[in-house]
Enzyme design. Structure first.
Site, PDB file in Angstrom:
ATOM      1  CB  THR A 128      30.461 -24.637  52.896  1.00  0.00           C
ATOM      2  OG1 THR A 128      31.700 -25.114  53.431  1.00  0.00           O
ATOM      3  CG2 THR A 128      30.448 -23.132  53.036  1.00  0.00           C
ATOM      4  CE1 TYR A 139      32.520 -22.103  48.999  1.00  0.00           C
ATOM      5  CE2 TYR A 139      33.648 -23.221  50.804  1.00  0.00           C
ATOM      6  CZ  TYR A 139      32.707 -23.225  49.801  1.00  0.00           C
ATOM      7  OH  TYR A 139      31.932 -24.327  49.600  1.00  0.00           O
TER       8      TYR A 139
END
Ligand code: UDP
Length: 327
Positions: free
Chosen positions: A117, A141
């Site tokens: 990501t 995350y």
């Protein structure tokens, strides 16, 4: 047919990946624990229910299907939740991925496509985010995904594991045939929440902060169509099976849109009003995340076809209106 093990194949991006893998002549085997995915999204190949932490189950699935590569999508992926419950992200994303990587290596499956990501880059005001940018995540995350990238590098050195790492910007849209689409429970993403507000399933969208240092005060993101994103994954498998070796690629368009701009486009695509209210900032959000790289285009030969905001919203709206969304 060549088999690809798709973890998270019952989820949003994984189910779209299975569709394009099937179309490209592969057999996608979904491995998913259904904690956030949906059994009825597994439509394009066999389903093996299992957890990433369950090494015995993984060994069984590798032995049974003998995949040529792994596409690893299964993960928790919500920034807000990661701020509240970082342990969940470290345990599931990092320990789960490590278990999967060890099982793959032991089974002799040394081609690994990993769903990373842009959140690994963190907030880098004014810096063009390319694959060589520093990775300074703002939340658990992004940190968990960066840690998995590190694990992949270590396993390359020790076991010859080859990986294609894709750092996604904001994935949006749905299969234009509406066979699969985006459905999270609970939903936290901008476009599906906005479509819910448009057709009255929620009272209003809350815009998370209008005091950011951007032209209209709202956060800027680079939205990429899920079909284009999964096309890149098929190219990633080919890259690895052609022996081109480990490489990281950003997947974004290079154009950013603010939350207010997404609202304006949604109004014109759906021809409906977007009920929204202004709320406080969401913790862990970066001001602006836009890809500054064309590496996926120049090296992989990736040519996004559907990544305009209009098409992404129109495809998401079509899927939204199928009623799949109401399960
Ligand atoms: N956003 C918002 N309201 C919402 C959900 C998201 O204003 O209900 C904003 C969020 O702050 C971010 C952008 O929309 O700037 C995209 O958020 P999303 O959760 O879709 O993806 P993320 O960027 O966290 O991966």
């Amino acid at each position: 047919m060549t088999t690809i093990l798709v973890t998270g194949g019952a989820g949003y991006i994984g189910s779209h990946a299975c569709k394009v893998l099937r179309k490209a002549g592969y057999t996608p085997v979904t491995y998913d624990n259904l904690s956030t995915g949906w059994a009825d999204a597994v439509k394009f190949g066999p389903f093996e229910q299992g957890d990433l932490m369950d090494r015995a189950r993984l060994d069984e699935v590798f032995a049974k299907h003998k995949p040529a590569a792994v596409m690893h999508f299964a993960a928790f992926s919500q920034v807000g939740e990661a701020m509240r419950e970082p342990g969940k992200y470290w345990r599931n994303n990092v320990a789960g991925s490590l278990t999967l990587i060890e099982a793959a290596v032991e089974a002799g499956c040394l081609n690994f496509v990993f769903s990373s990501t842009c959140a690994t880059y963190g907030d880098q005001d004014g810096v063009v985010l390319d694959e060589n940018s520093a990775q300074m995540p703002l939340n658990a995350y992004g940190a968990s995904k960066r840690a998995i990238e590190d694990i992949l590098h270590d396993f390359q050195a020790s076991h010859g594991l080859q990986s294609v790492i894709f750092r996604y910007f904001n994935v949006a849209g749905a299969d234009p045939d509406a066979e699969v689409g985006e459905f999270h429970q609970p939903e936290t993403h901008l476009i599906p929440l906005m479509l819910d507000a448009i057709d009255g399933k929620r009272p209003a969208l809350t815009v998370f902060g209008t005091d950011y240092p951007t032209p209209d005060g709202t956060c800027i993101r680079d939205y990429v169509h899920v079909m284009d994103l999964v096309d890149a994954h098929v190219l990633g498998v080919k890259w690895l099976t052609d022996g081109k070796g480990s490489r990281a690629f950003n997947l974004g368009t290079g154009t950013g849109f603010s939350v207010r701009e997404v609202i304006d486009h949604s109004r014109s695509v759906t021809n409906r009003e977007v009920p929204f209210e202004i709320g406080p900032r969401r913790e862990g959000d970066a001001v602006c995340l836009v890809s500054g790289s064309s590496r996926a285009k120049t090296e992989l030969g990736w040519t996004p076809q559907r990544s305009t905001l209009e098409i992404m919203i129109a495809d998401a709206w079509r899927w939204h209106q199928t009623g799949h969304y109401d399960r």
